[in-house]
Design a protein around this motif. Structure first.
Motif, PDB file in Angstrom:
ATOM      1  N   PRO A  28      -8.755 -23.019 -46.442  1.00 46.23           N
ATOM      2  CA  PRO A  28      -9.165 -23.032 -45.034  1.00 46.23           C
ATOM      3  C   PRO A  28     -10.102 -21.868 -44.715  1.00 46.23           C
ATOM      4  O   PRO A  28      -9.847 -21.052 -43.835  1.00 46.23           O
ATOM      5  CB  PRO A  28      -7.833 -22.906 -44.295  1.00 46.23           C
ATOM      6  CG  PRO A  28      -6.996 -22.071 -45.218  1.00 46.23           C
ATOM      7  CD  PRO A  28      -7.441 -22.386 -46.619  1.00 46.23           C
ATOM      8  N   SER A  29     -11.213 -21.787 -45.432  1.00 45.09           N
ATOM      9  CA  SER A  29     -12.089 -20.621 -45.372  1.00 45.09           C
ATOM     10  C   SER A  29     -13.000 -20.638 -44.149  1.00 45.09           C
ATOM     11  O   SER A  29     -13.467 -21.692 -43.713  1.00 45.09           O
ATOM     12  CB  SER A  29     -12.939 -20.560 -46.642  1.00 45.09           C
ATOM     13  OG  SER A  29     -13.803 -19.449 -46.623  1.00 45.09           O
ATOM     14  N   HIS A  30     -13.271 -19.449 -43.627  1.00 44.01           N
ATOM     15  CA  HIS A  30     -14.260 -19.312 -42.560  1.00 44.01           C
ATOM     16  C   HIS A  30     -15.672 -19.467 -43.093  1.00 44.01           C
ATOM     17  O   HIS A  30     -16.563 -19.950 -42.379  1.00 44.01           O
ATOM     18  CB  HIS A  30     -14.137 -17.939 -41.893  1.00 44.01           C
ATOM     19  CG  HIS A  30     -13.004 -17.827 -40.934  1.00 44.01           C
ATOM     20  ND1 HIS A  30     -12.915 -18.574 -39.782  1.00 44.01           N
ATOM     21  CD2 HIS A  30     -11.894 -17.034 -40.950  1.00 44.01           C
ATOM     22  CE1 HIS A  30     -11.812 -18.248 -39.125  1.00 44.01           C
ATOM     23  NE2 HIS A  30     -11.170 -17.327 -39.816  1.00 44.01           N
ATOM     24  N   SER A  82     -12.042 -26.663 -45.182  1.00 39.98           N
ATOM     25  CA  SER A  82     -12.626 -26.495 -43.859  1.00 39.98           C
ATOM     26  C   SER A  82     -14.140 -26.663 -43.922  1.00 39.98           C
ATOM     27  O   SER A  82     -14.740 -26.630 -45.001  1.00 39.98           O
ATOM     28  CB  SER A  82     -12.286 -25.097 -43.328  1.00 39.98           C
ATOM     29  OG  SER A  82     -12.810 -24.106 -44.207  1.00 39.98           O
ATOM     30  N   ASP A  83     -14.767 -26.792 -42.757  1.00 45.02           N
ATOM     31  CA  ASP A  83     -16.232 -26.866 -42.705  1.00 45.02           C
ATOM     32  C   ASP A  83     -16.868 -25.595 -43.257  1.00 45.02           C
ATOM     33  O   ASP A  83     -17.972 -25.639 -43.807  1.00 45.02           O
ATOM     34  CB  ASP A  83     -16.696 -27.099 -41.264  1.00 45.02           C
ATOM     35  CG  ASP A  83     -16.368 -28.501 -40.756  1.00 45.02           C
ATOM     36  OD1 ASP A  83     -16.115 -29.391 -41.596  1.00 45.02           O
ATOM     37  OD2 ASP A  83     -16.365 -28.702 -39.527  1.00 45.02           O
ATOM     38  N   ARG A 130      -3.053 -17.557 -42.960  1.00 42.88           N
ATOM     39  CA  ARG A 130      -2.949 -18.666 -41.995  1.00 42.88           C
ATOM     40  C   ARG A 130      -2.387 -19.910 -42.672  1.00 42.88           C
ATOM     41  O   ARG A 130      -1.604 -20.654 -42.075  1.00 42.88           O
ATOM     42  CB  ARG A 130      -4.319 -18.958 -41.380  1.00 42.88           C
ATOM     43  CG  ARG A 130      -4.886 -17.834 -40.540  1.00 42.88           C
ATOM     44  CD  ARG A 130      -6.116 -18.289 -39.757  1.00 42.88           C
ATOM     45  NE  ARG A 130      -7.140 -18.865 -40.628  1.00 42.88           N
ATOM     46  CZ  ARG A 130      -8.037 -18.173 -41.306  1.00 42.88           C
ATOM     47  NH1 ARG A 130      -8.043 -16.847 -41.231  1.00 42.88           N
ATOM     48  NH2 ARG A 130      -8.941 -18.768 -42.060  1.00 42.88           N
ATOM     49  N   LEU A 131      -2.796 -20.139 -43.901  1.00 42.05           N
ATOM     50  CA  LEU A 131      -2.254 -21.272 -44.655  1.00 42.05           C
ATOM     51  C   LEU A 131      -0.754 -21.127 -44.848  1.00 42.05           C
ATOM     52  O   LEU A 131       0.012 -22.078 -44.635  1.00 42.05           O
ATOM     53  CB  LEU A 131      -2.958 -21.379 -46.005  1.00 42.05           C
ATOM     54  CG  LEU A 131      -2.308 -22.300 -47.047  1.00 42.05           C
ATOM     55  CD1 LEU A 131      -2.226 -23.732 -46.535  1.00 42.05           C
ATOM     56  CD2 LEU A 131      -3.076 -22.231 -48.367  1.00 42.05           C
ATOM     57  N   GLY A 139      -9.194 -27.543 -40.329  1.00 41.71           N
ATOM     58  CA  GLY A 139      -9.804 -26.436 -39.621  1.00 41.71           C
ATOM     59  C   GLY A 139      -9.338 -25.117 -40.191  1.00 41.71           C
ATOM     60  O   GLY A 139      -8.796 -25.051 -41.302  1.00 41.71           O
ATOM     61  N   THR A 140      -9.521 -24.048 -39.416  1.00 42.64           N
ATOM     62  CA  THR A 140      -9.120 -22.719 -39.883  1.00 42.64           C
ATOM     63  C   THR A 140      -7.967 -22.137 -39.077  1.00 42.64           C
ATOM     64  O   THR A 140      -7.466 -21.064 -39.424  1.00 42.64           O
ATOM     65  CB  THR A 140     -10.316 -21.744 -39.819  1.00 42.64           C
ATOM     66  OG1 THR A 140     -10.815 -21.688 -38.476  1.00 42.64           O
ATOM     67  CG2 THR A 140     -11.437 -22.194 -40.749  1.00 42.64           C
TER      68      THR A 140
END
Length: 373
Positions: free
Chosen positions: A267-269, A290-291, A200-201, A308-309
């Motif tokens: 951007p990890s889940h 990311s959060d 995604r990045l 975000g992700t």
């Protein structure tokens, strides 16, 4: 006095877990006289000799019965605390077995019980949790969370457990102020797994007009765990984007990459605690996280850019980073470095580990908590 760490494997893929288990070994030995031992499956070339580990046992070459005999002949509950790292595998079951023989046990899930992680292969995990893992964890003396977010989640999941927050971190931080240069390099360094958001990045970066600008690039480094094919496809789709995949990097090559990059993107889940982010910040990189990285302290202290992700939100974060001028970059880079230096280096974390060690062994009146002169 010994911390005996049970880790599923010491290899390239699980490097984050086993390094998190061992990184305070020098400080524990020097300041508190506590030796760090490792019991794990060792992949060739990955014996962690650079962590001042006092003893290493390869569990892949010995039967369970022999290992049990070896363990009991070497250790006593009066001066040994077991620390298991991760969930779902033999470290938990072994630690539970020895806890039943009187050994204090610290259970460290390392993020593997976080909500997002539990949703992956959910049926199998729920079944294993009910039949094996949760029953084993009941005999843990302490459950260690490595981030404040993980602590809250573990307290909700393990309502009767004694959950303590002791973060991960890094051994040391660069002492030099990092001068900003004219280039803009974004770095992803970690497993190419869908949890981490590497593909995604790459898509986010490639879709930005600035991805083809001179001096702007994205470097992706790490072992493949399912995302490389998608990344290669994106490289073909966006041939003019300044994107490089350099494969897995370790040691000096890793340090050089961190010194090259201005921004570190994850951007990890879901993470237990993002040691890679801490390493990057210690080297002066500005983090885009990311959060799901479970590092709200960085956001509260203004030493990261929050993303975000999704492809769109990652792209917005990169665009925000590109708008920072050289002075803003230099100031945020130095703030990130100092933040890690003050809160996430070996001395404060080793002190917290030693306090728990002596608390657990003192319960039987065997030792007292004192610092080695």
């Amino acid at each position: 006095m010994n911390f005996v760490n049970f880790v599923n494997a010491v290899d390239a893929v699980s490097i984050g877990v086993w390094k998190a288990a061992l990184w305070t070994a020098p400080a524990l030995l020097k300041d508190y006289g506590i030796s760090t031992h490792l019991w794990a499956r060792l992949e060739s070339g990955w014996c962690p000799q650079d962590h001042s580990v006092s003893f290493v046992q390869d569990v892949s070459t010995t039967s369970r019965r022999e290992l049990r005999s070896l363990f009991l002949s070497r250790y006593s509950p009066s001066d040994t605390v077991i620390v298991s790292h991760g969930s779902w595998k033999f470290p938990t079951t072994w630690a539970s077995e020895f806890a039943g023989l009187g050994f204090p046990w610290i259970y460290v899930p390392q993020g593997m019980l976080e909500p997002w992680s539990l949703q992956q292969h959910a049926f199998r995990k729920r079944l294993y949790w009910k039949l094996v893992e949760s029953r084993c964890v009941r005999s843990a003396s302490v459950v260690r969370a490595v981030s404040s977010s993980e602590k809250a989640n573990l307290q909700a999941l393990l309502r009767d457990a004694d959950v303590r927050l002791i973060p991960n971190g890094i051994e040391s931080v660069s002492e030099e102020f990092r001068n900003a240069n004219s280039g803009t390099t974004f770095l992803f360094l970690g497993r190419l797994h869908h949890k981490k958001g590497s593909a995604r990045l790459v898509e986010s970066f490639c879709r930005l007009p600035q991805s083809t600008a001179p001096g702007v690039e994205l470097i992706v480094a790490g072992p493949d765990q399912g995302e490389l094919a998608r990344i290669r496809s994106l490289q073909s789709q966006f041939p003019n984007a300044n994107l490089r995949y350099v494969g897995p990097v370790y040691g000096k090559a890793k340090e050089e990459l961190l010194q090259t990059a201005q921004f570190f993107v994850l951007p990890s889940h879901s993470e237990g605690f993002p040691t890679s982010v801490v390493e990057a910040m210690g080297a002066g990189c500005i983090p885009l996280i990311s959060d799901g990285c479970n590092f709200p302290e960085a956001k509260r202290n203004g030493v990261c850019l929050n993303i975000g992700t999704s492809v769109e939100s990652i792209g917005s974060g990169i665009a925000q980073a590109l708008q920072m001028d050289s002075l803003q970059r230099a100031q945020m880079s130095e703030a990130a470095r100092l933040f890690i230096l003050r809160h996430y280096t070996a001395r404060p974390v080793a002190e917290a580990q030693a306090a728990v060690f002596h608390e657990l062994t003192d319960r039987s009146g065997k030792t007292t908590h004192r610092k080695v002169a």
